[in-house]
Write an enzyme that holds these catalytic residues in place. Structure first.
Site: not given
Ligand SMILES: Nc1nc2c(ncn2[C@@H]2O[C@H](COP(=O)(O)OP(=O)(O)O)[C@@H](O)[C@H]2O)c(=O)[nH]1
Ligand SMILES: C=C(OP(=O)(O)O)C(=O)O
Ligand SMILES: [Mn+2]
Length: 617
Positions: A307, A399, A260, A284, A240, A231, A91, A282
């Site tokens: 999400d 992704r 979110h 996290c 989004k 993207y 993004r 994002s």
């Molecule tokens: N250390 C740690 N890393 C995490 C945890 N949960 C997710 N991650 C990492 O954070 C990154 C993003 O996670 P994701 O679930 O895809 O985040 P989203 O974008 O908020 O959905 C990935 O590399 C995960 O492996 C956790 O509980 N602990």
């Molecule tokens: C889909 C996205 O976010 P998220 O990492 O929250 O999944 C994005 O950043 O385009």
């Molecule tokens: Mn996600």
């Protein structure tokens, strides 16, 4: 110009007008499509049906044009890898605008330009921008088609990658169009172009895009204009742009919340069900928490969304959440059988699009953190890659895009347009210090304060520096479609206007606190079920907590640590409320709040004063 439904777009003739035979009786859609075709001058117009034949045609076309590599069907059936232009991987927050009529309504956290000026500027960018390309018309609905008030949109795009991805991420196609016709439904017009017209004889590139990018929301008009990027977050406009930025404005006006947040269902060993929504910025941990495989025996997690949550007060006064999406657009690196087995099962079924991961020699995908590191692969940039390479095999924001229906732990309630009543809301971010593993808010206003002051280190999900701490209110900083001061007010109002006892309890979590050596203090992933268990037990009045200046934190004994490989010192460090660290936050929070001037609800200043007093300032 002919309009072809279902036939191979490249077979259809060109010339004449897009409206010669549009396959819809919906006047609003017809005239908008006609107008956009007039402006953008595509060679042909394709009305998307969303059926399998269309998927096959478009994916094959993308393979033929070099955008897609078909994966080995024995490894990942009906799945594809796309390698984007290396400059178009995330993004673009600095190119994202909220073009409200009044600058004040965009607030201090959004880029703003006068809507008239922006339209004039972008109209020139769009002029002729689809020359040599097919213009796709994608009717879609965010949320259920059977919802009381279905939330329609139509995306016009010149990217087949976008069409294919939209088919995974949203309910779209003929059935949606038919319903729109029957009810003469209003819709959010969402215009997208990669911004790379082809002159006669000009060869296409595998990932067309433009250095000039604009991701623009017109909140009063409920319209989206996106230009220059392919993207996901910039181009799949139902996600989004609509379900967060535009929907947050609708939600403010209509008294609901567009957030979110992931949505999960948690069942205790006694069979008690609770629903949890959680907002993390994002990259996290939303997708991971949504699909968590609990390590605590007897507890079960089922997924509803990873999400976005749309939440409305139900007749019984509780807050009901639905996931408006139809697929997952998850961060690939770090995903594996251990951290997220359910995501792995979901993508292993196939029918998925991977972007910017590595291709193994046997036609499968690979990324950093996945098992079975290959001795050789093709990197996301198309280079030879080996474990000795200096470069990553996959972009950190690479992704997977995969249908939610394939998730082995999808909760059956996912298909209920009414949604599920939320018991707890978690806010969380990535913080190396200061923020304890979990803190319970004292009440809704305090929880709103926690959300409004949420901070996190930046990630690769947006362009720009990674690892910089910034305030990311409710994990919505890039997604609030209006003045964030008003958004905080809206949250406060939700608490005031509804029965507090029926609203979800609010918690603040941090899986990312570090020890002195820089390692994570908390093992995270499946172990986060221990925190979920504590949350549920707090709601049911069973778990103990220590009252601290920042809220209620678990006593070490109240957190189920059986079988957890952690020393008492580590646990204590993960839960610690360090008064000095918190005092250091105060000037940052103060500065953050001052940005909003008179638009910040006074309740939040009162909360800050309370915090300062409790910290003994
Ligand atoms: N250390 C740690 N890393 C995490 C945890 N949960 C997710 N991650 C990492 O954070 C990154 C993003 O996670 P994701 O679930 O895809 O985040 P989203 O974008 O908020 O959905 C990935 O590399 C995960 O492996 C956790 O509980 N602990
Ligand atoms: C889909 C996205 O976010 P998220 O990492 O929250 O999944 C994005 O950043 O385009
Ligand atoms: Mn996600």
């Amino acid at each position: 110009m002919t309009t072809d439904i279902g036939s191979t777009p490249t077979e259809s003739a060109q010339t004449s007008s897009a409206s010669s035979n549009p396959p819809t009786t919906h006047e609003g859609i017809r005239s908008w499509v006609e107008q956009v075709a007039e402006l953008t001058q595509p060679d042909r117009v394709h009305w998307c049906t969303g059926d399998d034949a269309e998927w096959e045609q478009l994916t094959q076309q993308l393979v033929d044009s070099g955008t897609f590599t078909r994966l080995n069907p024995e490894k990942k059936p009906n799945s594809f890898l796309a390698q984007s232009d290396p400059t178009d991987v995330a993004r673009v927050e600095d190119r994202t605008f909220i073009c409200s009529v009044d600058e004040r309504d965009a607030g201090p956290t959004n880029n703003w330009m006068d809507p008239g000026e922006m339209k004039a500027l972008m109209t020139e960018l769009y002029r002729g921008c689809m020359r040599g390309r097919t213009m796709y018309v994608v009717p879609f609905v965010m949320g259920h088609l059977e919802a009381e008030k279905p939330m329609f949109g139509v995306e016009i795009t010149d990217s087949a990658y976008v069409v294919v991805s939209m088919r995974v991420m949203a309910r779209m196609g003929s059935s949606v169009l038919r319903r729109m016709e029957e009810t003469d439904a209003g819709f959010v017009p969402a215009l997208h172009s990669v911004g790379m017209p082809l002159e006669p004889g000009q060869a296409d590139v595998s990932w067309p895009c433009n250095d000039t990018k604009y991701i623009v929301q017109f909140p009063e008009e409920r319209a989206i204009w996106s230009y220059g990027s392919g993207y996901g977050g910039n181009a799949l406009l139902g996600k989004k742009c609509y379900a967060l930025r535009i929907a947050s404005v609708m939600a403010r006006d209509e008294g609901w919340l567009a957030e979110h947040m992931l949505i999960l269902k948690l069942t205790s060993p006694q069979g008690v069900v609770k629903y949890v929504a959680a907002a993390f910025p994002s990259a996290c941990g939303k997708t991971n928490l949504a699909m968590l495989a609990p390590t605590v025996p007897g507890w079960k997690v089922e997924t509803l969304g990873d999400d976005i949550a749309w939440m409305r007060i139900g007749d019984d006064g509780r807050l009901y959440a639905v996931n408006p999406e139809f697929g997952f657009f998850g961060v690939a690196p770090g995903t594996n059988q251990d951290t997220n087995p359910n995501a792995m099962k979901t993508i292993d079924i196939g029918n998925s699009v991977f972007t910017n991961v590595a291709l193994t020699d046997d036609g499968d995908i690979w990324w950093e953190g996945l098992e079975n590191e290959p001795a050789h692969a093709r990197s996301w940039k198309g280079d030879d890659w080996t474990p000795d390479s200096d470069e990553l095999s996959s972009h950190p924001n690479s992704r997977y895009c995969t249908p939610i229906k394939q998730c082995p732990i999808l909760a059956p309630e996912y298909d209920d347009p009414k949604g599920v009543p939320i018991d707890a809301i978690l806010f969380g971010g990535r913080r190396k210090t200061t923020i304890p593993l979990v803190t319970e808010a004292r009440d809704w206003a305090h929880g709103t304060f926690m959300g409004a002051t949420l901070s996190s280190e930046t990630t690769a999900a947006a362009t720009g520096a990674v690892g910089v701490v910034r305030r990311d209110p409710m994990a919505m900083l890039p997604f609030i479609g209006y003045n964030a001061g008003d958004y905080f007010n809206h949250w406060i109002k939700m608490g005031k206007e509804h029965d507090a006892a029926k609203l979800p309890r609010i918690f603040y979590v941090n899986w990312f606190r570090r020890d002195e050596d820089g390692g994570f203090l908390w093992p995270g992933f499946g172990e986060n079920s221990r925190v979920l268990k504590w949350v549920v037990e707090r709601i049911d009045g069973q778990a103990e907590a220590t009252e601290t200046p920042v809220g209620h934190v678990p006593t070490p004994a109240s957190l189920d640590t059986e079988g957890l490989d952690m020393t008492d010192e580590q646990l204590e460090a993960a839960l610690r409320v360090d008064v000095e660290e918190w005092k250091a936050e105060i000037p940052q929070i103060t500065e953050w709040f001052e940005k909003f001037g008179d638009d910040l609800p006074t309740v939040l200043w009162t909360e800050l004063d309370g915090l300062k007093a409790r910290l003994g300032d």
